[in-house]
Design a protein around this motif. Sequence first.
Motif, short mmCIF file in Angstrom:
data_model
loop_
_atom_site.label_atom_id
_atom_site.label_comp_id
_atom_site.label_asym_id
_atom_site.label_seq_id
_atom_site.Cartn_x
_atom_site.Cartn_y
_atom_site.Cartn_z
N VAL A 61 -9.10 41.34 -4.66
CA VAL A 61 -8.81 41.82 -3.30
C VAL A 61 -7.95 40.80 -2.55
O VAL A 61 -6.99 41.16 -1.86
CB VAL A 61 -10.12 42.09 -2.53
N ASP A 62 -8.28 39.53 -2.73
CA ASP A 62 -7.57 38.47 -2.01
C ASP A 62 -6.15 38.25 -2.51
O ASP A 62 -5.38 37.49 -1.90
CB ASP A 62 -8.35 37.16 -2.11
N SER A 63 -5.78 38.91 -3.60
CA SER A 63 -4.41 38.75 -4.10
C SER A 63 -3.39 39.43 -3.18
O SER A 63 -2.18 39.22 -3.33
CB SER A 63 -4.28 39.32 -5.51
N GLY A 64 -3.87 40.23 -2.22
CA GLY A 64 -2.98 40.79 -1.21
C GLY A 64 -2.88 42.30 -1.25
O GLY A 64 -3.30 42.96 -2.19
N ILE A 65 -2.31 42.84 -0.18
CA ILE A 65 -2.22 44.29 -0.03
C ILE A 65 -1.05 44.88 -0.82
O ILE A 65 -1.04 46.05 -1.16
CB ILE A 65 -2.09 44.67 1.47
N GLU A 66 -0.06 44.06 -1.15
CA GLU A 66 1.06 44.58 -1.95
C GLU A 66 0.62 44.78 -3.39
O GLU A 66 -0.06 43.93 -3.95
CB GLU A 66 2.25 43.62 -1.89
N PRO A 67 0.96 45.90 -3.99
CA PRO A 67 0.50 46.18 -5.36
C PRO A 67 1.13 45.23 -6.37
O PRO A 67 2.29 45.39 -6.76
CB PRO A 67 0.94 47.63 -5.60
N ALA A 68 0.35 44.24 -6.79
CA ALA A 68 0.86 43.22 -7.70
C ALA A 68 -0.04 43.02 -8.91
O ALA A 68 0.28 42.19 -9.77
CB ALA A 68 1.03 41.90 -6.95
N LEU A 69 -1.14 43.76 -8.99
CA LEU A 69 -2.05 43.61 -10.12
C LEU A 69 -1.62 44.53 -11.25
O LEU A 69 -1.60 45.76 -11.10
CB LEU A 69 -3.49 43.95 -9.70
N ALA A 70 -1.25 43.94 -12.38
CA ALA A 70 -0.84 44.74 -13.53
C ALA A 70 -2.02 45.53 -14.06
O ALA A 70 -3.18 45.11 -13.93
CB ALA A 70 -0.29 43.83 -14.61
N PRO A 71 -1.76 46.68 -14.67
CA PRO A 71 -2.86 47.46 -15.25
C PRO A 71 -3.72 46.62 -16.21
O PRO A 71 -4.94 46.80 -16.25
CB PRO A 71 -2.14 48.59 -15.98
N GLU A 72 -3.09 45.72 -16.95
CA GLU A 72 -3.84 44.88 -17.88
C GLU A 72 -4.81 43.95 -17.15
O GLU A 72 -5.93 43.69 -17.61
CB GLU A 72 -2.88 44.06 -18.74
N THR A 73 -4.37 43.43 -16.01
CA THR A 73 -5.22 42.55 -15.20
C THR A 73 -6.43 43.31 -14.68
O THR A 73 -7.57 42.81 -14.69
CB THR A 73 -4.43 41.97 -14.03
N ILE A 74 -6.19 44.53 -14.22
CA ILE A 74 -7.27 45.37 -13.70
C ILE A 74 -8.26 45.69 -14.82
O ILE A 74 -9.48 45.58 -14.65
CB ILE A 74 -6.68 46.65 -13.08
N ALA A 75 -7.73 46.08 -15.97
CA ALA A 75 -8.60 46.43 -17.09
C ALA A 75 -9.40 45.23 -17.59
O ALA A 75 -10.59 45.35 -17.92
CB ALA A 75 -7.77 47.03 -18.22
N SER A 76 -8.77 44.07 -17.63
CA SER A 76 -9.47 42.88 -18.14
C SER A 76 -10.61 42.46 -17.23
O SER A 76 -11.55 41.77 -17.66
CB SER A 76 -8.48 41.73 -18.31
N ALA A 77 -10.56 42.87 -15.95
CA ALA A 77 -11.64 42.58 -15.02
C ALA A 77 -12.77 43.60 -15.13
O ALA A 77 -13.77 43.49 -14.42
CB ALA A 77 -11.10 42.54 -13.59
N GLY A 78 -12.60 44.58 -16.01
CA GLY A 78 -13.62 45.61 -16.19
C GLY A 78 -13.55 46.74 -15.19
O GLY A 78 -14.45 47.58 -15.11
N ILE A 79 -12.48 46.78 -14.41
CA ILE A 79 -12.33 47.81 -13.38
C ILE A 79 -11.71 49.06 -14.00
O ILE A 79 -10.72 48.98 -14.73
CB ILE A 79 -11.46 47.28 -12.22
N VAL A 80 -12.32 50.19 -13.69
CA VAL A 80 -11.88 51.46 -14.27
C VAL A 80 -11.45 52.40 -13.15
O VAL A 80 -12.17 52.58 -12.16
CB VAL A 80 -13.02 52.11 -15.08
N ALA A 81 -10.27 52.98 -13.30
CA ALA A 81 -9.81 53.97 -12.33
C ALA A 81 -10.57 55.27 -12.52
O ALA A 81 -10.71 55.76 -13.64
CB ALA A 81 -8.32 54.21 -12.50
N ALA A 82 -11.08 55.81 -11.43
CA ALA A 82 -11.84 57.06 -11.49
C ALA A 82 -10.89 58.24 -11.46
O ALA A 82 -10.91 59.09 -10.56
CB ALA A 82 -12.84 57.14 -10.34
N SER A 83 -10.03 58.28 -12.46
CA SER A 83 -9.02 59.33 -12.58
C SER A 83 -8.69 59.50 -14.05
O SER A 83 -8.67 58.53 -14.81
CB SER A 83 -7.76 58.96 -11.80
N ALA A 84 -8.42 60.73 -14.43
CA ALA A 84 -8.14 61.00 -15.84
C ALA A 84 -6.83 60.36 -16.29
O ALA A 84 -6.71 59.89 -17.42
CB ALA A 84 -8.09 62.51 -16.07
N ASN A 85 -5.85 60.31 -15.39
CA ASN A 85 -4.54 59.76 -15.75
C ASN A 85 -4.04 58.82 -14.67
O ASN A 85 -3.12 59.14 -13.92
CB ASN A 85 -3.54 60.91 -15.96
N PRO A 86 -4.62 57.63 -14.59
CA PRO A 86 -4.16 56.69 -13.56
C PRO A 86 -2.74 56.23 -13.85
O PRO A 86 -2.33 56.13 -15.01
CB PRO A 86 -5.16 55.53 -13.70
#
Length: 336
Positions: free
Chosen positions: A251-276
């Motif tokens: 969250v503290d990385s900022g409001i601009e979208p800068a987190l790569a999908p790989e970074t999000i996945a490696s943190a264990g975060i899952v998008a609640a969508s069939a096709n994110p």
Amino acid sequence: MKRTFAAAALSLGLISQPGLAGGSFAERPEAIRFADSMQEKHGFDRDTVLATLGRAHQEPRVLDLIRPPATLGIRSWQRYRARFLDSKRIEGGIAFWQTHAGALQKAADQYGVPPEIVVAIIGVETYYGRNTGNFEAVSALATLAFDYPPRAALFQGELEQLFLLAREQVRDPLSYYGSYAGAIGYPQFLPSSIRSYAVDFDGDGHIDFDNEPADAIGSVANYLARHGWVRGETVAIPALVPAEADAQTLVDSGIEPALAPETIASAGIVAASANPPAKPATLVDLATPGAPTEYWLGYRNFYVITRYNKSSFYAMAVYELARALRDQYVNVAAPQ
């Protein structure tokens, strides 16, 4: 024309003009320097600028509203959300959409911004034009420019822009009314934003944010497009965040979208969508005391909404109101 009680009383001579530094704005050294600058930079007559400032008045309420509260309240997403997602706001949005469907579709075609997003922003900002503010803009901006040192430079800039806007629109600068911070009309644009992003969307030869919703619709869409809105792309989707994830760091990385999908996945975060979207995102935390924090992945268009107001709560309220309006409008417009 809307007027504050103080403005009306001053014009009738019922009260004397207030001023923290004493006397008229036109007598203040900083206002005189402002008038000199307007003459040097933009060719205004300094005496005319000072005469206008002399007709303005200090707004003590503006200073009360702009100052940060003495004690900060606890952020609550659910409380914030409830201010904008009630039945009246949704019903009002549907009525606004139906009334201005042509302009909204034209804006969608031209700028790529869906009607529901434009309607939601106008709904959050001014309740579809019902609450546009009744502060005289010159007086509000002069008060902030000359009596609020923490942000004086910003508001002197907006006062400058208001004089330029009035000259361009051939209007008395004192004829503009809006919020305590000088935001004007249906979309609550500051003078600088009006000059940069407003459009004559109904083609009548002038821009009117007080009486012509079509101009506001086109201008909001243009503003978002100019700030990078991507036609047809996702705004945000819910995210499932495991308890062991270091969500706050993301969250503290900022409001601009800068987190790569790989970074999000490696943190264990899952998008609640069939096709994110396979695109960078920001992790948005929507905290409510005593309740689990809601997490969302915000994409480029979410970030663009925060260019209108730099708050994740604001952007999510706009997005959720937009979704509610879209769902309701589809039902209303569907053949019976």
